[in-house]
Design an enzyme around this catalytic site. Structure first.
Site, PDB file in Angstrom:
ATOM      1  N   ASN A  10       0.868  -1.179   0.000  1.00  0.00           N
ATOM      2  CA  ASN A  10       0.000   0.000   0.000  1.00  0.00           C
ATOM      3  C   ASN A  10       0.908   1.234   0.000  1.00  0.00           C
ATOM      4  OD1 ASN A  10      -1.895   2.021   0.553  1.00  0.00           O
ATOM      5  ND2 ASN A  10      -3.115   0.684   1.863  1.00  0.00           N
ATOM      6  N   ARG A  87      -2.042  -1.851  -3.973  1.00  0.00           N
ATOM      7  CA  ARG A  87      -3.117  -0.859  -4.039  1.00  0.00           C
ATOM      8  C   ARG A  87      -2.701   0.216  -5.037  1.00  0.00           C
ATOM      9  NH1 ARG A  87      -3.351   4.147  -0.756  1.00  0.00           N
ATOM     10  NH2 ARG A  87      -5.372   5.137  -1.084  1.00  0.00           N
ATOM     11  N   HIS A 175     -10.801   5.930  -2.022  1.00  0.00           N
ATOM     12  CA  HIS A 175     -11.011   5.182  -0.772  1.00  0.00           C
ATOM     13  C   HIS A 175     -11.945   3.991  -0.977  1.00  0.00           C
ATOM     14  CE1 HIS A 175      -9.789   8.897   1.808  1.00  0.00           C
ATOM     15  NE2 HIS A 175      -8.770   8.059   1.670  1.00  0.00           N
ATOM     16  N   ARG A 235      -4.658  18.862   2.041  1.00  0.00           N
ATOM     17  CA  ARG A 235      -5.424  19.122   0.815  1.00  0.00           C
ATOM     18  C   ARG A 235      -6.637  19.991   1.133  1.00  0.00           C
ATOM     19  NH1 ARG A 235      -6.002  12.875  -0.711  1.00  0.00           N
ATOM     20  NH2 ARG A 235      -4.088  12.313   0.383  1.00  0.00           N
ATOM     21  N   GLU A 375      -7.637  -2.146   4.508  1.00  0.00           N
ATOM     22  CA  GLU A 375      -7.462  -2.212   3.063  1.00  0.00           C
ATOM     23  C   GLU A 375      -6.554  -3.369   2.663  1.00  0.00           C
ATOM     24  OE1 GLU A 375      -7.750   2.572   2.037  1.00  0.00           O
ATOM     25  OE2 GLU A 375      -5.850   1.709   2.699  1.00  0.00           O
TER      26      GLU A 375
END
Length: 392
Positions: A10, A87, A175, A235, A375
């Site tokens: 990841n 990922r 996501h 962000r 994840e």
């Protein structure tokens, strides 16, 4: 007999997380992560049964970080490595499910890497490195955008001329692997709730909220890139596009400078002027007006998006908080939910403070849950399934 292992990778903007699983039962054997890549404070963290151990390493970039991990822990990258799953944040419009890595696929991903300059170049560099080091080990990719391809076509469009959509300008959503993880867990807890009207709030350094109905994504806050939607660590989230043209004209800012501004200098860091870490801001909020304002704005923006997504669902049955902030910061959950009482949301203060699985009050019309996303396990499951298809 040697246990066959699956490795999941990841790649974040400044982090790298690796996890090893047994191929047959997907029991997790190890979790390794490198944080603060590119800084002098880069460190390797090994998570084991006795807790986490960490030490500083040299990691100018993600490939360096990977090399350091393999050098420090060669026993984890032995001949028992059976497959690797990655990922990938952005799959573009054409990649709708996990798939095997091929030369053709890598060429396609390089063509769209400009759509997410924060993650894609690093992820592709790590894939190239692992392909060279383990040329005989099958490798696969799982796309964060794939989950949102179930959104209605109109929800994937921007109100721009159609040629822009043909050029790849559309709402992709991100996501997705986190949403898959949360849905899988909720199905085990309450299968009926998993098919009802949900909001999945993945709140961390990157943050998004996804509206889910009948187990499918209906809409989500991130759009063309992971910069849109909620206010995040660095962000800005949604922004009037004229802000960008104004700054370009008045301040002479280049496209690279504007991208740096909205991705790396804004959000919690920009408003507070000090930190992107919610933990730091919560500690300082009582005596630091800018830290307090950053927290208030983060929660205010989240509430606005919660309300908009509830409108797309026509109501709400369950809200699930996940991600680093969503799972661990009770004051943030409380501030967001305090403004949602009109929807029937009522928190239980003691449950929330204790980070219980259900933090809503018994009288709440909406069930509010806290679930830890995983994840890596989602990637491992996809890889195991693809390997079975190959051997069938």
């Amino acid at each position: 007999m040697q246990t066959m292992l699956l490795l999941t990778v990841n790649t974040g903007s400044s982090s790298l997380k690796l996890a090893l699983y047994e191929k047959e039962n997907l029991a997790r054997k190890a979790i390794l992560s490198v944080e603060r890549i590119g800084s002098i404070d880069a460190r390797l963290i090994v998570h084991g049964s006795s807790g986490a151990k960490e030490h500083k390493i040299r990691a100018k970039n993600h490939v360096d970080a990977l090399a350091e991990v393999i050098h420090d822990l060669p026993e984890l990258f032995s001949s028992a490595l059976h497959a690797i799953g990655h990922r990938i944040v952005h799959g573009g419009a054409d990649h709708l499910k996990p798939e095997a890595i091929t030369t053709h696929l890598l060429d396609e991903l390089r063509e769209v890497k400009h759509l997410d300059a924060t993650h894609m170049p690093q992820a592709l560099a790590v894939i190239d490195s692992l392909m060279r080091q383990f040329p005989n080990v099958p490798q696969f990719v799982c796309f964060d955008t794939a989950f949102h391809r179930s959104m209605p076509e109109f929800a994937q469009r921007y109100p721009l001329p159609r040629w822009t959509s043909d050029a790849g300008v559309r709402r992709y959503g991100f996501h997705g692997l986190s949403c898959e993880s949360i849905l899988a867990q909720l199905k085990l807890i309450d299968a009926r709730a998993a098919m009802a009207r949900l909001l999945i709030a993945h709140l961390g350094n990157g943050a998004s909220v996804t509206a889910v109905q009948n187990g499918r994504s209906i809409d989500t806050t991130m759009g063309f890139s992971p910069t849109g939607g909620l206010m995040m660590g660095t962000r800005c989230g949604d922004l009037d596009p004229t802000v960008m043209t104004y700054l370009a004209r008045v301040r002479g800012m280049t496209t690279d400078a504007l991208e740096q501004l909205v991705n790396a200098e804004s959000g919690l860091l920009g408003v507070s002027g000090e930190s992107q870490d919610m933990r730091d801001l919560l500690v300082r909020a009582a005596s630091d007006r800018q830290a307090a304002e950053a927290i208030e704005l983060f929660c205010y923006v989240a509430r606005k998006h919660f309300g908009a997504l509830v409108a797309t669902l026509g109501g709400i049955d369950t809200i699930i908080f996940t991600g680093g902030i969503g799972e661990n910061r009770a004051p943030i959950r409380e501030k967001i939910c305090r403004g949602l009482t009109y929807l029937g949301v009522q928190l239980d203060d003691k449950r929330n403070a204790a980070h219980e699985g259900v933090i809503s009050a018994e009288s709440s019309r909406v069930v509010v849950r806290v679930l830890a996303t995983d994840e890596d396990l989602v990637i491992a499951r996809h890889v195991a399934s693809l390997l079975k298809e190959r051997s069938a």
